[in-house]
Scaffold this active site. Sequence first.
Site, PDB file in Angstrom:
ATOM      1  N   ILE A 141       2.207  -4.014   6.042  1.00 50.68           N
ATOM      2  CA  ILE A 141       1.694  -2.825   6.447  1.00 50.68           C
ATOM      3  C   ILE A 141       1.743  -3.029   7.935  1.00 50.68           C
ATOM      4  O   ILE A 141       2.012  -2.140   8.828  1.00 50.68           O
ATOM      5  CB  ILE A 141       0.308  -2.525   6.083  1.00 50.68           C
ATOM      6  CG1 ILE A 141       0.359  -1.985   4.418  1.00 50.68           C
ATOM      7  CG2 ILE A 141      -0.285  -1.374   6.935  1.00 50.68           C
ATOM      8  CD1 ILE A 141      -1.023  -1.919   3.998  1.00 50.68           C
TER       9      ILE A 141
ATOM     10  N   TYR B 240      -9.785  -5.437  -8.700  1.00 51.65           N
ATOM     11  CA  TYR B 240     -10.068  -5.674  -6.974  1.00 51.65           C
ATOM     12  C   TYR B 240     -11.207  -6.586  -6.836  1.00 51.65           C
ATOM     13  O   TYR B 240     -11.242  -7.230  -5.760  1.00 51.65           O
ATOM     14  CB  TYR B 240      -9.828  -4.140  -6.599  1.00 51.65           C
ATOM     15  CG  TYR B 240      -9.506  -4.368  -4.981  1.00 51.65           C
ATOM     16  CD1 TYR B 240      -8.169  -4.651  -4.652  1.00 51.65           C
ATOM     17  CD2 TYR B 240     -10.544  -3.856  -4.133  1.00 51.65           C
ATOM     18  CE1 TYR B 240      -7.955  -4.872  -3.384  1.00 51.65           C
ATOM     19  CE2 TYR B 240     -10.145  -3.948  -2.570  1.00 51.65           C
ATOM     20  CZ  TYR B 240      -8.808  -4.323  -2.374  1.00 51.65           C
ATOM     21  OH  TYR B 240      -8.480  -4.388  -0.926  1.00 51.65           O
TER      22      TYR B 240
ATOM     23  N   LYS C 108     -14.241  -5.844   1.314  1.00 47.87           N
ATOM     24  CA  LYS C 108     -13.763  -4.372   1.805  1.00 47.87           C
ATOM     25  C   LYS C 108     -15.067  -3.716   2.323  1.00 47.87           C
ATOM     26  O   LYS C 108     -15.103  -2.944   3.478  1.00 47.87           O
ATOM     27  CB  LYS C 108     -12.755  -3.582   1.247  1.00 47.87           C
ATOM     28  CG  LYS C 108     -11.287  -4.343   0.999  1.00 47.87           C
ATOM     29  CD  LYS C 108     -10.903  -4.565   2.411  1.00 47.87           C
ATOM     30  CE  LYS C 108      -9.206  -4.901   2.243  1.00 47.87           C
ATOM     31  NZ  LYS C 108      -8.584  -5.223   3.522  1.00 47.87           N
TER      32      LYS C 108
ATOM     33  N   THR D 100       3.049  -4.715  -1.317  1.00 48.97           N
ATOM     34  CA  THR D 100       3.266  -5.718  -0.450  1.00 48.97           C
ATOM     35  C   THR D 100       3.157  -7.287  -1.095  1.00 48.97           C
ATOM     36  O   THR D 100       2.522  -7.325  -2.441  1.00 48.97           O
ATOM     37  CB  THR D 100       2.339  -5.583   0.729  1.00 48.97           C
ATOM     38  OG1 THR D 100       0.824  -5.731   0.170  1.00 48.97           O
ATOM     39  CG2 THR D 100       2.232  -4.163   1.657  1.00 48.97           C
TER      40      THR D 100
HETATM   41  P1  NAP Z   1       0.555  -8.608   3.421  1.00 52.30           P
HETATM   42  O1  NAP Z   1       1.830  -8.268   4.114  1.00 52.30           O
HETATM   43  O2  NAP Z   1       0.509  -9.843   2.620  1.00 52.30           O
HETATM   44  O3  NAP Z   1      -0.490  -8.920   4.835  1.00 52.30           O
HETATM   45  C1  NAP Z   1      -1.781  -9.741   4.587  1.00 52.30           C
HETATM   46  C2  NAP Z   1      -1.647 -10.511   5.924  1.00 52.30           C
HETATM   47  O4  NAP Z   1      -2.760 -11.524   5.949  1.00 52.30           O
HETATM   48  C3  NAP Z   1      -0.632 -11.508   5.934  1.00 52.30           C
HETATM   49  O5  NAP Z   1       0.306 -11.734   7.020  1.00 52.30           O
HETATM   50  C4  NAP Z   1      -1.311 -12.886   5.688  1.00 52.30           C
HETATM   51  O6  NAP Z   1      -0.502 -14.083   6.232  1.00 52.30           O
HETATM   52  C5  NAP Z   1      -2.644 -12.486   6.656  1.00 52.30           C
HETATM   53  N1  NAP Z   1      -3.359 -13.543   6.427  1.00 52.30           N
HETATM   54  C6  NAP Z   1      -4.020 -13.959   5.164  1.00 52.30           C
HETATM   55  N2  NAP Z   1      -4.911 -15.102   5.545  1.00 52.30           N
HETATM   56  C7  NAP Z   1      -5.041 -15.237   7.070  1.00 52.30           C
HETATM   57  C8  NAP Z   1      -5.456 -16.093   7.748  1.00 52.30           C
HETATM   58  N3  NAP Z   1      -6.549 -16.909   7.618  1.00 52.30           N
HETATM   59  N4  NAP Z   1      -5.205 -16.056   9.242  1.00 52.30           N
HETATM   60  C9  NAP Z   1      -4.414 -14.911   9.452  1.00 52.30           C
HETATM   61  N5  NAP Z   1      -3.673 -14.045   8.806  1.00 52.30           N
HETATM   62  C10 NAP Z   1      -3.795 -14.107   7.479  1.00 52.30           C
HETATM   63  O7  NAP Z   1      -0.058  -7.561   2.771  1.00 52.30           O
HETATM   64  P2  NAP Z   1      -0.489  -5.975   3.197  1.00 52.30           P
HETATM   65  O8  NAP Z   1      -0.719  -5.145   1.989  1.00 52.30           O
HETATM   66  O9  NAP Z   1       0.099  -5.568   4.125  1.00 52.30           O
HETATM   67  O10 NAP Z   1      -1.938  -6.285   3.722  1.00 52.30           O
HETATM   68  C11 NAP Z   1      -2.689  -5.893   4.887  1.00 52.30           C
HETATM   69  C12 NAP Z   1      -3.976  -5.195   4.958  1.00 52.30           C
HETATM   70  O11 NAP Z   1      -3.700  -3.986   4.306  1.00 52.30           O
HETATM   71  C13 NAP Z   1      -5.154  -6.108   4.426  1.00 52.30           C
HETATM   72  O12 NAP Z   1      -6.222  -6.016   4.878  1.00 52.30           O
HETATM   73  C14 NAP Z   1      -5.042  -5.394   3.022  1.00 52.30           C
HETATM   74  O13 NAP Z   1      -6.261  -5.714   2.314  1.00 52.30           O
HETATM   75  C15 NAP Z   1      -4.890  -4.030   3.328  1.00 52.30           C
HETATM   76  N6  NAP Z   1      -4.455  -3.209   2.502  1.00 52.30           N
HETATM   77  C16 NAP Z   1      -3.578  -3.133   1.442  1.00 52.30           C
HETATM   78  C17 NAP Z   1      -3.109  -2.297   0.656  1.00 52.30           C
HETATM   79  C18 NAP Z   1      -1.968  -2.522  -0.377  1.00 52.30           C
HETATM   80  O14 NAP Z   1      -1.914  -1.766  -1.490  1.00 52.30           O
HETATM   81  N7  NAP Z   1      -1.041  -3.157  -0.078  1.00 52.30           N
HETATM   82  C19 NAP Z   1      -3.925  -0.954   0.421  1.00 52.30           C
HETATM   83  C20 NAP Z   1      -4.914  -0.938   1.324  1.00 52.30           C
HETATM   84  C21 NAP Z   1      -5.478  -1.920   2.269  1.00 52.30           C
HETATM   85  P3  NAP Z   1       0.178 -14.840   5.341  1.00 52.30           P
HETATM   86  O15 NAP Z   1       1.246 -14.081   4.639  1.00 52.30           O
HETATM   87  O16 NAP Z   1       0.889 -15.705   6.250  1.00 52.30           O
HETATM   88  O17 NAP Z   1      -1.034 -15.325   4.377  1.00 52.30           O
END
Ligand code: NAP
Length: 260
Positions: free
Chosen positions: A21, A156, A163, A194
């Site tokens: 995202i 979840y 969250k 993702t």
């Molecule tokens: P994503 O691409 O996997 O992004 C998650 C990010 O968090 C990755 O860049 C990951 O880095 C990073 N991260 C994890 N531990 C970390 C740490 N200790 N220090 C720094 N970075 C760290 O997945 P995404 O779905 O885009 O998630 C982004 C946000 O959107 C999250 O907060 C997620 O909960 C939220 N969200 C997602 C959805 C969905 O359905 N996808 C829906 C609602 C909200 P690494 O890859 O290097 O571990």
Amino acid sequence: MAQLLEGKTALVLGVANKWSIAYAISAAFVREGASLILTYQGERQRETVEELGGELHASKILPCDVTKPEELEALVTNLKQSAPVIDSLVHSIAFANREDLSRPFLETSRDGFLLAQEVSAYSLVAVSRAIAPLMTRGGSITTLTYLGSTRVVQNYNVMGVAKASLEACVRYLAADMGPKRVRVNAISAGPIKTTSARGVKDFSKVLEGVAAVAPLRHNTETAEVADTAAFLASDMGRGVTGNIVYVDSGFQIIGLGISD
Ligand code: NAP
């Protein structure tokens, strides 16, 4: 046409790959004229983020594991030298142990609970505090949340609790930072495929269920989330703070959905 973020500098945390995202948000910010700074979590992610950052003409790509205070400190020191004013901060980071996203919530371990809280909720507080001195023109902080914070979404689990904590952090930070004209909001995105989401057991069933009954009848796209993030970061969003903005095809209003 005027660009929404012309003259603004944005720091985006959480790009892992082109499905992230945070990547879509970064692309939207650049499209709207922002100057971009990216971070990556560790060496494992460095090459990919440097490549994606290069495509988006990011002015800096720096390491920052949010669980390591020394990395956050080094990030701020680096920014002070070259990008002393940050207008927009995007926190798109979460983590929980995979086993905590599949077994019953009752089985959550103390360590797993604390880890999810640290990475997914407390890090917003730590990063906001670290970057606040650079937000001298006021600005906007945006994080990403999900409906599992207020409703039970199967599997979840520990992340839903994290969250809920994150959303409370948004409100307290908004109250603290508002007098300095810094706005703090969360976007509650609908489920998107993702890398992180794949860690939730039966995630594809969640996607199917949502698309079948959400008012807009489709799954959320990263570009939809990104455009809302651009609005919040822009002066158009200047009256909005402490909010949870749903970008989820309207799924959150549904009590009982029966698919067509
Ligand atoms: P994503 O691409 O996997 O992004 C998650 C990010 O968090 C990755 O860049 C990951 O880095 C990073 N991260 C994890 N531990 C970390 C740490 N200790 N220090 C720094 N970075 C760290 O997945 P995404 O779905 O885009 O998630 C982004 C946000 O959107 C999250 O907060 C997620 O909960 C939220 N969200 C997602 C959805 C969905 O359905 N996808 C829906 C609602 C909200 P690494 O890859 O290097 O571990």
